[in-house]
Scaffold this motif. Structure first.
Motif, short mmCIF file in Angstrom:
data_model
loop_
_atom_site.label_atom_id
_atom_site.label_comp_id
_atom_site.label_asym_id
_atom_site.label_seq_id
_atom_site.Cartn_x
_atom_site.Cartn_y
_atom_site.Cartn_z
N LEU A 133 19.95 -67.75 6.99
CA LEU A 133 20.66 -68.26 5.67
C LEU A 133 21.40 -67.10 5.22
N GLY A 134 20.85 -65.93 5.11
CA GLY A 134 21.22 -64.94 4.50
C GLY A 134 22.83 -64.19 4.91
N PRO A 135 22.73 -63.92 6.34
CA PRO A 135 23.77 -63.49 6.87
C PRO A 135 24.88 -64.72 7.04
N TRP A 136 24.49 -65.88 6.96
CA TRP A 136 25.32 -67.12 6.74
C TRP A 136 26.04 -67.18 5.52
N ARG A 137 25.43 -66.96 4.53
CA ARG A 137 25.93 -66.90 2.99
C ARG A 137 26.73 -65.60 2.89
N GLU A 138 26.44 -64.55 3.58
CA GLU A 138 27.63 -63.50 3.54
C GLU A 138 28.83 -63.71 4.27
N ALA A 139 28.45 -64.72 5.37
CA ALA A 139 29.75 -65.23 6.00
C ALA A 139 30.84 -65.91 5.03
N ILE A 140 30.28 -67.05 4.42
CA ILE A 140 30.85 -67.72 3.38
C ILE A 140 31.69 -66.92 2.38
N LYS A 141 31.14 -65.67 1.78
CA LYS A 141 31.90 -64.86 0.71
C LYS A 141 32.94 -64.14 1.39
N LYS A 142 32.58 -63.60 2.86
CA LYS A 142 33.45 -62.85 3.60
C LYS A 142 34.85 -63.69 4.13
N ALA A 143 34.52 -65.07 4.03
CA ALA A 143 35.46 -65.94 4.56
C ALA A 143 36.58 -65.58 3.38
N LEU A 144 36.35 -65.64 2.29
CA LEU A 144 37.41 -65.52 1.12
C LEU A 144 38.05 -64.25 1.26
N ASP A 145 37.53 -63.06 1.63
CA ASP A 145 38.09 -61.86 1.61
C ASP A 145 38.85 -61.85 2.71
N VAL A 146 38.91 -62.71 3.78
CA VAL A 146 39.89 -62.51 4.93
C VAL A 146 40.90 -63.68 4.69
N GLY A 147 40.71 -64.44 3.98
CA GLY A 147 41.80 -65.45 3.82
C GLY A 147 41.24 -66.76 4.25
N VAL A 148 40.08 -67.13 4.64
CA VAL A 148 39.75 -68.49 5.17
C VAL A 148 39.34 -69.21 3.91
N ASN A 149 40.11 -70.42 3.68
CA ASN A 149 39.62 -71.23 2.56
C ASN A 149 39.48 -72.68 2.93
#
Ligand SMILES: NC(=O)c1ccc[n+]([C@@H]2O[C@H](COP(=O)([O-])OP(=O)(O)OC[C@H]3O[C@@H](n4cnc5c(N)ncnc54)[C@H](OP(=O)(O)O)[C@@H]3O)[C@@H](O)[C@H]2O)c1
Length: 318
Positions: free
Chosen positions: A33-49
């Motif tokens: 879950l740790g890396p998965w949560r990081e992925a959610i945050k990263k999504a916003l950085d790269v414009g995925v909403n």
């Protein structure tokens, strides 16, 4: 990252959608879950909403994991959230359920797990042969009136089923399987959606990872892919050859192979978004550039031919 209006709705979504099926241990094993949560945050950085999940992914686990994290980080309003219902998992052996009472009950359960007061896109996960369209329409009307759901969609429905549904309730979006290796919907469903301005958000567009071409030739799959023919033996080798043949196209457009596979589907004029199954920040960050621009049609047809030939030969290989 390009954004697009989803069908006729007021939802403006990124062309890459973050897929949450990977949080279903039965199919994908234990995804940390740790890396998965990081992925959610990263999504916003790269414009995925845009995030796609379902009540059935891990029998509530994917929705709860998402809801807990978005609530903790105060991120709910930064995303458009799509979820689904259909599998009644209240008893041990799950079964399709699209009855009025189940829809109302399960929507409440999803809202609770997602820790939100509204679902942006609520989808029927698959075709239920016992569907009662007037009951579905009544439930949808109630949920919309209460503000619990903004828009409705269907997944895995064919053109006849969509036409039937449209006589009873609004269908704003179709979620079908679509990739270089699964093109059946080009004949009937995509033209129907294009004509009626129904949004299309495709799943398994990397063919569960195969179209990334990233696996070593001796790779052994241990999750849901272990039983799929193209992931085994000579068939797998033939598909990896085809991925090598696609490298010049990827290089020509400054893309990686996974980006090329996604950009290929997004080039179809009926396609709104590609839902990509994500486990890590690297997954979402490196797939994001696929959501910009489209391919020239000459390349689109040449790429399709390479994969079509490879698939025919792969099926005969073993
Ligand atoms: N409506 C439905 O019936 C239905 C059915 C299936 C899926 N879906 C939805 O669609 C989403 C996507 O479908 P999917 O999970 O079947 O398949 P997919 O997106 O075709 O493949 C996912 C796999 O691709 C690999 N991957 C993802 N991003 C990558 C990147 N940037 N670089 C390299 N590899 C990458 C990962 O493989 P590794 O794990 O090997 O790293 C990942 O597990 C699901 O999460 C779900 O939201 C809906």
């Amino acid at each position: 990252m390009q954004t697009i209006q989803l069908g006729k709705t007021d939802l403006i979504v990124s062309r890459i959608c973050f897929g949450c099926w990977q949080l279903s241990p039965k199919f994908w094993g234990e995804v940390p879950l740790g890396p998965w949560r990081e992925a959610i945050k990263k999504a916003l950085d790269v414009g995925v909403n845009f995030i796609d999940t379902a009540d059935a992914y891990g029998d509530g686990y994917a929705e709860s994991s998402l809801g807990d994290f978005l609530a903790k980080e105060g991120l709910r309003d930064r995303f458009v959230i799509a979820t689904k219902f259909y599998w009644n998992f209240e008893r041990e052996k799950r079964y399709p359920d699209t009855s009025h009472d189940y829809i109302i009950r399960e929507c409440e359960a999803s809202l609770k797990r997602l820790k939100t007061d509204r679902i942006d896109l609520y989808q029927i996960h698959a075709w239920d042969p016992l569907i009662r369209p007037d009951e579905v329409a009544a439930a949808f009307g109630q949920l919309k009136k209460q503000g619990k759901v903004r828009w409705f969609g269907v997944s895995n429905w064919n053109a006849d089923q969509i036409r039937m549904g449209l006589e009873h309730f609004d269908i704003e979006c179709l979620q079908p399987r679509y990739s270089l290796l699964t093109r059946e919907i080009e004949e009937r469903e995509l033209p129907l959606c294009l004509g009626k301005r129904i949004g299309v958000i495709a799943f398994s567009s990397l063919y569960r990872g195969l179209l990334t071409g990233k696996y070593p030739r001796d790779h052994k799959f241990t999750d849901t892919r272990a039983d799929l023919p193209l992931f085994q033996g000579k068939a797998f080798q033939r598909m990896m050859d085809a991925m090598d043949d696609l490298k010049p196209f990827a290089e020509k457009h400054g893309l990686t192979l996974p980006q090329l596979a996604i950009r290929w589907i997004l080039t179809h004029p009926a396609l709104s978004c590609a839902i990509v199954g994500i486990k890590t920040a690297e997954h979402i960050e490196t797939i994001a550039p696929a959501g910009d621009a489209i391919l020239p049609s000459t390349d689109w047809w040449d790429i399709a031919d390479i994969i079509e030939t490879a698939e025919e030969e792969a099926k005969k290989a073993d």
